[in-house]
Design an enzyme around this catalytic site. Sequence first.
Site, short mmCIF file in Angstrom:
data_model
loop_
_atom_site.label_atom_id
_atom_site.label_comp_id
_atom_site.label_asym_id
_atom_site.label_seq_id
_atom_site.Cartn_x
_atom_site.Cartn_y
_atom_site.Cartn_z
N ASP A 30 3.02 0.44 13.53
CA ASP A 30 3.76 0.92 12.34
C ASP A 30 3.24 0.30 11.05
O ASP A 30 3.20 0.97 10.01
CB ASP A 30 5.25 0.57 12.47
CG ASP A 30 5.90 1.32 13.60
OD1 ASP A 30 5.33 2.32 14.06
OD2 ASP A 30 6.99 0.89 14.04
P1 NAP Z 1 4.69 -1.86 16.58
O1 NAP Z 1 4.69 -0.78 15.56
O2 NAP Z 1 5.94 -2.10 17.33
O3 NAP Z 1 3.47 -1.52 17.59
C1 NAP Z 1 3.11 -2.39 18.59
C2 NAP Z 1 1.93 -1.76 19.33
O4 NAP Z 1 1.42 -2.77 20.19
C3 NAP Z 1 2.31 -0.58 20.22
O5 NAP Z 1 1.83 0.63 19.67
C4 NAP Z 1 1.68 -0.90 21.58
O6 NAP Z 1 0.84 0.19 21.99
C5 NAP Z 1 0.85 -2.14 21.31
N1 NAP Z 1 0.93 -3.12 22.40
C6 NAP Z 1 2.01 -3.55 23.07
N2 NAP Z 1 1.67 -4.45 24.00
C7 NAP Z 1 0.33 -4.61 23.90
C8 NAP Z 1 -0.62 -5.41 24.60
N3 NAP Z 1 -0.26 -6.23 25.59
N4 NAP Z 1 -1.92 -5.33 24.22
C9 NAP Z 1 -2.30 -4.50 23.23
N5 NAP Z 1 -1.45 -3.71 22.55
C10 NAP Z 1 -0.14 -3.78 22.87
O7 NAP Z 1 4.26 -3.26 15.97
P2 NAP Z 1 3.98 -3.68 14.45
O8 NAP Z 1 2.88 -2.85 13.87
O9 NAP Z 1 3.87 -5.15 14.47
O10 NAP Z 1 5.28 -3.24 13.67
C11 NAP Z 1 6.50 -3.96 13.79
C12 NAP Z 1 7.64 -2.96 13.79
O11 NAP Z 1 8.85 -3.68 14.12
C13 NAP Z 1 7.83 -2.32 12.43
O12 NAP Z 1 8.24 -0.98 12.58
C14 NAP Z 1 8.97 -3.15 11.84
O13 NAP Z 1 9.72 -2.43 10.88
C15 NAP Z 1 9.79 -3.45 13.08
N6 NAP Z 1 10.66 -4.64 12.90
C16 NAP Z 1 10.11 -5.82 12.56
C17 NAP Z 1 10.94 -6.93 12.34
C18 NAP Z 1 10.39 -8.26 11.90
O14 NAP Z 1 11.15 -9.08 11.43
N7 NAP Z 1 9.11 -8.51 12.04
C19 NAP Z 1 12.30 -6.81 12.51
C20 NAP Z 1 12.82 -5.59 12.90
C21 NAP Z 1 11.98 -4.51 13.09
P3 NAP Z 1 0.50 0.39 23.54
O15 NAP Z 1 1.78 0.50 24.24
O16 NAP Z 1 -0.34 1.63 23.57
O17 NAP Z 1 -0.29 -0.81 23.96
#
Ligand code: NAP
Length: 456
Positions: A383
């Site tokens: 994301d």
């Molecule tokens: P993300 O959008 O959740 O994407 C994570 C990606 O990691 C997935 O597409 C997954 O694809 C891949 N993945 C998972 N396990 C893996 C592994 N072992 N090896 C390689 N790839 C792996 O993560 P992000 O880009 O960090 O975004 C964070 C999201 O969380 C945002 O939408 C944010 O708004 C939300 N959020 C964050 C917080 C905070 O405080 N940081 C709080 C609440 C919400 P595959 O399954 O294809 O591997």
Amino acid sequence: MNSTYLIEAIYLLASVLFILGLKGLSHPDSARRGMIMAAAGMAAALVGTLFKPEIVHYHWIVIGLVIGSAIGIPMAMVPMTAMPQRTALSHAFGALAASLVGIAEFTISPDMAPFRRGALGFEVMLGSLTTTGSLIAAAKLQELMRGTPIQFKGQHIVNLMLALTMVGFYIGWLTHPDTAIFFYGMIGCAFAFGIMLVIPIGAADMPVVMSLLNSYAGLSSAATGFVLSNNVLIIAGTLDGFSGFILSILMCRAMNRSMTNVLFGGFGAVTGTDTGAAAGTMREVGLDDVAVQLAYANQVVFVPGYGMATAQAQHAVRELGNLLEERGVSVKYAIHPVAGRMPGHMNVLLAEANVPYSSLYEMEQINPELPATDVAMVIGANDVVNPDARDNPNSPIAGMPIIEVDRARSVIVLKRGKGKGFSGLENPLFFKSVTGMLYGDAKSSLTSLVQAVQKV
Ligand code: NAP
């Protein structure tokens, strides 16, 4: 010296340490020092309290200390990935303590001045709802219960009625102090309201909810300070209350969501207006190809995300980074404020792997550098690098600031397959001609890349 002056002097020192500690936490460089200062402040506050003349003997304090340490020490040993649920449990305990202090005060001396009564009711109400709310948050994060939003028809009405009944009992008790049933009715409603408030929120939104609950626990402690006429509790509780609230707002802003949407939207159950303009084919790349690109690059930017945390790939990233630096490549780590699942998630993991703070770049710093970057390597992020947030006004994440990796000369995405991110949206980045997909678990891909780069 009169013990009151001594206690107030120690409390003043504790308050100054809390404020300096909070200031230290505002930057990764000074965060460790900030934590030490805040912990020293808490130790000072505890020592000061032990001088209170109201303490008749120390038996119960020692027993509490032993039980607290027996629970607290193992709790501190949990792995970094379990930190959000550990924090939720700490909030639950802190809030329960505030509630119990209030209940004890009411039981021991039910006759009190109106202001003190108001503060006590507020303390017990917030403390009780934070206790159950935090326990539900911890259970969701630990997957002891379903992480997806639990919603039912008429939920908002039920919650509103419950909140009104709780406040009604509070007002009833303020106006009829002798009717204890109002007081206990308020507590029962607050416990139930805490549960109802948190069950409709998805596990991935829990960090925002937790910092909000943290804020409630802080305000409850501040109210305890008014009840007990304890200045350090008032100061520490207020700092905690407002910093938690500000953090919740900042997290919502970084996700381009409103607080109302987080609390009432049931994200994860939300159906977006447009799930993403992602079409075409994804170009798969091989290890050797990526190794050559990395080895001959001038600048490489790593963009870690949630997948790096689940794969525990931070040490492998650092190893690859070091190897490239030895070859004269400039290596930078781009940190999105909401990458992962809790504030500072990526900073903490990379610090654990000894990546120097000077190599970490915030989103605003790194974006202007990306057009001159040879390889942007996305490590389990989705994301936070989704260009739809910038380009597609109908996207549910439209307006969320992103790390603009698609502006780099080459993008390599490390992920296991076609899994979506937290938002559940398609990501057009994966279909762009500039992007190559390196499939596999991030840790094993990075470990293999280290070997492949060594051979180049
Ligand atoms: P993300 O959008 O959740 O994407 C994570 C990606 O990691 C997935 O597409 C997954 O694809 C891949 N993945 C998972 N396990 C893996 C592994 N072992 N090896 C390689 N790839 C792996 O993560 P992000 O880009 O960090 O975004 C964070 C999201 O969380 C945002 O939408 C944010 O708004 C939300 N959020 C964050 C917080 C905070 O405080 N940081 C709080 C609440 C919400 P595959 O399954 O294809 O591997």
